[in-house]
Design a protein around this motif. Structure first.
Motif, PDB file in Angstrom:
ATOM      1  N   THR A 135      -7.670  -4.147   0.619  1.00 17.55           N
ATOM      2  CA  THR A 135      -7.040  -2.948   0.065  1.00 17.55           C
ATOM      3  C   THR A 135      -6.099  -2.314   1.082  1.00 17.55           C
ATOM      4  N   ASN A 139      -2.015  -1.742   0.793  1.00 13.45           N
ATOM      5  CA  ASN A 139      -1.382  -0.437   0.992  1.00 13.45           C
ATOM      6  C   ASN A 139      -0.345  -0.486   2.102  1.00 13.45           C
ATOM      7  N   ARG A 142       2.768  -1.999   0.608  1.00 13.25           N
ATOM      8  CA  ARG A 142       3.455  -1.033  -0.253  1.00 13.25           C
ATOM      9  C   ARG A 142       4.249  -0.020   0.575  1.00 13.25           C
ATOM     10  N   PRO A 153       3.941  -2.378  -7.367  1.00  8.83           N
ATOM     11  CA  PRO A 153       3.009  -2.011  -8.443  1.00  8.83           C
ATOM     12  C   PRO A 153       1.663  -1.561  -7.893  1.00  8.83           C
ATOM     13  N   LYS A 154       0.924  -0.848  -8.707  1.00 12.98           N
ATOM     14  CA  LYS A 154      -0.338  -0.261  -8.268  1.00 12.98           C
ATOM     15  C   LYS A 154      -1.436  -1.305  -8.134  1.00 12.98           C
ATOM     16  N   GLU A 155      -1.534  -2.196  -9.103  1.00 15.10           N
ATOM     17  CA  GLU A 155      -2.622  -3.169  -9.088  1.00 15.10           C
ATOM     18  C   GLU A 155      -2.365  -4.245  -8.037  1.00 15.10           C
TER      19      GLU A 155
END
Length: 343
Positions: A135, A139, A142, A153-155
């Motif tokens: 995770t 992040n 991103r 994208p979020k997923e």
């Protein structure tokens, strides 16, 4: 001197012991090195003597070693020892507090884990850390691509598909140096994915080979991960008198703030094993999503509860019920009985 009870303050290299006789008089205080403390305890105390320790790192290993030498071992949660530690903290005072705490008739003790339970627990802890690292890696990607005007994208699954597209497109503003860095980050993410999948395969294999885990998977919302986590955390559940004690130890029962004859119940206490509690709640949430397509008593119960309260409340209530049913199955070695699930 004949020792009746010994409190041990565990450490990395130096162990402090505090022993009392039948008159509750302190007759043995020692500071012992790691490689000789077991031998010293065996020479000073007879088999059957009670030895108490805080349930900290390494405590289950030493508890098994002491049990093999004939001692009765009691592990105590550190928060229950603290009230009995005298002022001016030291290792000797900690050992004295442990010795005093274990003598209380109302004291609750931590069950000693077997090697098999610790193996399963280790698999879960390593997997959890890898999922957290994955995770964090997503992040980080991103945040870095956002500096180049790209919105990720979020997923995580969508992010995996987006990265190759970013690397192939020549008109998205990414420099050659950053493309090389992004490719390395992508490989790191894929490596973490592979490690998590390996551990999940191992958990599934454990869930198939352990009889208790196989039975627990009969419960609604319980899969290999939750079943093995319960086996690692509570074992045969004999340390709990009933299912409510288990759910309370997992923090799934309401906290209480009552005084003057006025009872006031708060939200769930969130004490105990946060990992197992979160798994049970997530499993209950998955069960609630499919409950509308079922016609059994448990599905009807949770749907009615969700209709008159918040869905999150229904999920926690179902997690509480699942924990109680898991206790009954582990304690008595029985299978899941749907007719009794909503009783």
């Amino acid at each position: 001197m004949k020792l009746m009870r010994i409190g041990v303050d565990l450490a990395k290299n130096v162990f402090q012991v505090h022993g009392v006789d039948r008159r509750e008089k302190a007759v043995w205080r020692k500071r012992l090195p790691r490689d000789r403390w077991l031998q010293a305890v065996s020479e000073a105390a007879e088999p059957g003597c009670e030895v108490g320790m805080e349930a900290c790192a390494g405590a289950h290993h030493w508890a098994r070693q002491l049990q093999a030498r004939g001692f009765r071992v009691k592990l105590i949660a550190p928060q229950y020892v603290k009230p009995y530690v005298p002022r001016n903290k030291s290792d000797a005072k900690d050992a004295e507090g442990i010795c005093e705490a274990m003598s209380r008739p109302s004291m609750r003790f931590v069950p000693i884990k077997t090697v098999e339970q610790q193996d399963i627990q280790a698999v879960h802890r390593i997997r959890t850390r890898l999922v957290d690292d994955r995770t964090a890696k997503g992040n980080q990607i991103r945040g870095l691509v956002a500096e180049y005007g790209l919105v990720a994208p979020k997923e995580l699954s969508s992010l995996r598909q987006a990265i190759p597209c970013w690397l192939e497109r020549a008109d998205n503003g990414l420099s050659a140096r950053f493309r090389h860095l992004l490719h390395d980050l992508w490989q790191d993410l894929l490596t973490l994915d592979a490690r998590v999948m390996e551990l999940e395969d191992e958990i599934r294999a454990l869930a198939k080979s352990d009889p208790d885990a196989v039975r627990l998977q009969q419960l609604r919302g319980v899969g290999p991960i939750i079943a093995t986590a319960l086996v690692a955390a509570i074992g045969d559940a004999k340390q709990y008198a009933n299912g409510r004690q288990l759910s309370a130890s997992l923090g799934l029962t309401p906290a209480q703030h009552s005084s003057g004859g006025k009872e006031r119940l708060l939200g769930i206490s969130k004490r105990g094993n946060a990992y197992v509690r979160s798994l049970l709640v997530h499993g209950a949430r998955a069960m609630l999503r499919t409950a509308a397509t079922k016609d059994d008593a448990l599905s009807r119960w949770v749907i009615q509860l969700a209709a008159r309260s918040h869905p999150n409340v229904a999920c926690v209530a179902l997690a509480n019920k699942t924990a109680r049913m898991a206790w009954a199955m582990l304690r008595h070695g029985t299978d899941y009985q749907p007719a009794l699930a909503a009783a």
